[in-house]
Write an enzyme that holds these catalytic residues in place. Structure first.
Site, PDB file in Angstrom:
ATOM      1  N   LYS A 201     -12.669  -1.670 -39.548  1.00  0.00           N
ATOM      2  CA  LYS A 201     -13.518  -1.465 -40.716  1.00  0.00           C
ATOM      3  C   LYS A 201     -12.802  -0.527 -41.668  1.00  0.00           C
ATOM      4  O   LYS A 201     -12.436   0.593 -41.304  1.00  0.00           O
ATOM      5  CB  LYS A 201     -14.860  -0.880 -40.292  1.00  0.00           C
ATOM      6  CG  LYS A 201     -15.733  -0.509 -41.480  1.00  0.00           C
ATOM      7  CD  LYS A 201     -17.123  -0.173 -41.058  1.00  0.00           C
ATOM      8  CE  LYS A 201     -17.950   0.268 -42.256  1.00  0.00           C
ATOM      9  NZ  LYS A 201     -19.314   0.587 -41.875  1.00  0.00           N
ATOM     10  N   LYS A 255     -13.781  -6.057 -41.512  1.00  0.00           N
ATOM     11  CA  LYS A 255     -14.668  -5.802 -42.641  1.00  0.00           C
ATOM     12  C   LYS A 255     -13.973  -4.911 -43.661  1.00  0.00           C
ATOM     13  O   LYS A 255     -13.363  -3.927 -43.246  1.00  0.00           O
ATOM     14  CB  LYS A 255     -15.921  -5.115 -42.103  1.00  0.00           C
ATOM     15  CG  LYS A 255     -16.869  -4.620 -43.135  1.00  0.00           C
ATOM     16  CD  LYS A 255     -18.044  -3.987 -42.472  1.00  0.00           C
ATOM     17  CE  LYS A 255     -18.892  -3.327 -43.536  1.00  0.00           C
ATOM     18  NZ  LYS A 255     -19.823  -2.417 -42.987  1.00  0.00           N
TER      19      LYS A 255
HETATM   20  C1  PBG Z   1     -22.437   1.687 -42.536  1.00  0.00           C
HETATM   21  C2  PBG Z   1     -22.266   0.283 -42.953  1.00  0.00           C
HETATM   22  C3  PBG Z   1     -21.754  -0.091 -44.193  1.00  0.00           C
HETATM   23  C4  PBG Z   1     -21.813  -1.477 -44.239  1.00  0.00           C
HETATM   24  C5  PBG Z   1     -22.338  -1.932 -43.020  1.00  0.00           C
HETATM   25  N1  PBG Z   1     -22.613  -0.806 -42.219  1.00  0.00           N
HETATM   26  C6  PBG Z   1     -21.309   0.704 -45.361  1.00  0.00           C
HETATM   27  C7  PBG Z   1     -20.445   1.879 -45.169  1.00  0.00           C
HETATM   28  O1  PBG Z   1     -19.649   1.946 -44.229  1.00  0.00           O
HETATM   29  O2  PBG Z   1     -20.564   2.768 -45.990  1.00  0.00           O
HETATM   30  C8  PBG Z   1     -21.373  -2.267 -45.436  1.00  0.00           C
HETATM   31  C9  PBG Z   1     -21.902  -3.623 -45.586  1.00  0.00           C
HETATM   32  C10 PBG Z   1     -21.836  -4.163 -46.957  1.00  0.00           C
HETATM   33  O3  PBG Z   1     -21.273  -3.574 -47.909  1.00  0.00           O
HETATM   34  O4  PBG Z   1     -22.378  -5.261 -47.125  1.00  0.00           O
HETATM   35  N2  PBG Z   1     -22.446   2.006 -41.230  1.00  0.00           N
END
Ligand code: PBG
Length: 331
Positions: A201, A255
């Protein structure tokens, strides 16, 4: 390899009619490729549109079952739940994450009651519950403290599993959390609850509308680069995936999606495990804005981007466009 070249070989023959293109297609989308992320909010009988993510809303628990039913009818196998926790329940220690009657747990139970045949995936991370918007507990120096956070995440995963979650998906990027969660799930008898690790991520600029949707946008102090990955790195993603698999992840995720197709490809080639892509909020918003401006055809943009994930080797995709895509695929 044949040595044939033009003019005896003409690649356009394979594109010359609809049936030929269909027959020679290497990849195909199916509704079962899709996981639909849904936002949940407090209240009754309410839909709150998310301005920064056109076409997407938060739903109250009583309206959520209908969305789950819609997904099941369309052939979408699984939905992913994200809560917008009321401000007065967000604290430094994220204690609301462990409340067995929090928004997420009530949502899981409502869906499991109404639509038992659909899979429910829940996010394991503290950002919807912390007053500062970080995914973990912040120490005196202002850093997210890894090991203390893992303890809370493990409890959070157990609370979600006991409410009926089928897949817990740690999205926090703490070290060692997959192993700790797996051990706790086994210890408490939740051996059928799967872990989808947000293994690679990235600290991305594409999460803006999501943070708006879960209400953490204005709260976040600093950024998440101390735990989420540097967009410059590919090799590191393979190490992250390797570790999460060794700790007991059943499936992994990359992601965001489209900017990281190379990472999806490398993960799938190297590990041959179920590999999911998250087409995140900023990516879906780009498609919506592009279509709204008249610069692209919405349906075609949705299907082309989803097909790209399949071509890159993804097992499936989390996307806010899941119901639209399923409708288009189903014809
Ligand atoms: C946070 C989380 C995020 C997303 C999923 N879980 C955002 C972040 O890490 O700030 C992002 C998903 C999206 O942008 O659609 N745990």
């Amino acid at each position: 390899m044949s040595s044939s070249t033009y003019p005896s070989l003409r690649m356009r023959r394979g594109r010359s009619s609809g049936w030929m293109r269909e027959m020679l297609a290497e990849h195909r989308l199916h509704p079962s490729d899709l996981i639909w992320p849904l936002f949940v909010c407090e209240g009754e009988s309410c839909e709150e549109p998310i301005v920064s993510l056109p076409g997407v809303s938060r739903w109250t628990v009583d309206r959520l079952a209908a969305k789950a039913r819609e997904a099941a009818t369309l052939g979408i196998p699984c939905i992913a739940l994200f809560p917008n926790t009321p401000g007065d329940r967000r604290t430094e220690d994220a204690s609301e994450a462990l409340n067995p009657d929090n928004l997420i747990c009530r949502a899981i139970r409502a869906i499991k009651d109404a639509v038992p045949e659909i899979g429910v995936l829940t996010d394991v991370a503290l950002d919807p519950y912390t007053s500062h918007g970080h995914d973990g507990l912040v120490d005196a120096r202002g850093c997210v403290a890894n090991d203390e956070t893992v303890k809370v995440l493990t409890e959070q995963a157990l609370v979600q599993a006991s409410a009926g979650a089928d897949i817990v998906a740690p999205s926090d990027m703490m070290d060692g959390r997959v192993g700790a969660i797996r051990e706790a799930l086994e210890g408490e008898g939740y051996c059928d609850v799967a872990i989808m690790a947000y293994a690679a991520k990235y600290a991305s600029a594409f999460y803006g509308p999501f943070r708006d949707a879960v209400g953490s946008l204005g709260r976040l102090k600093g950024d998440k680069r101390g735990y989420q990955m540097n967009p410059a790195n590919g090799e590191e993603a393979l190490r992250e995936v390797e570790l999460d698999l060794a700790e007991g992840a059943d499936m992994v995720m990359v992601k965001p999606g489209l900017p990281y197709l190379d990472v999806i490809w490398r993960v799938r080639e190297r590990f041959e495990v179920p590999t999911f892509a998250f087409q995140v909020s900023g990516e879906c918003a780009m498609i919506e804005h592009s279509a709204a401006a008249g610069w692209g055809e919405r349906d075609a943009l949705i299907l082309e981007t989803l097909l790209a994930f399949k071509r890159a080797g993804a097992t499936g995709v989390l996307t806010y466009h899941a119901p639209d895509a399923a409708r288009l695929i189903n014809g």
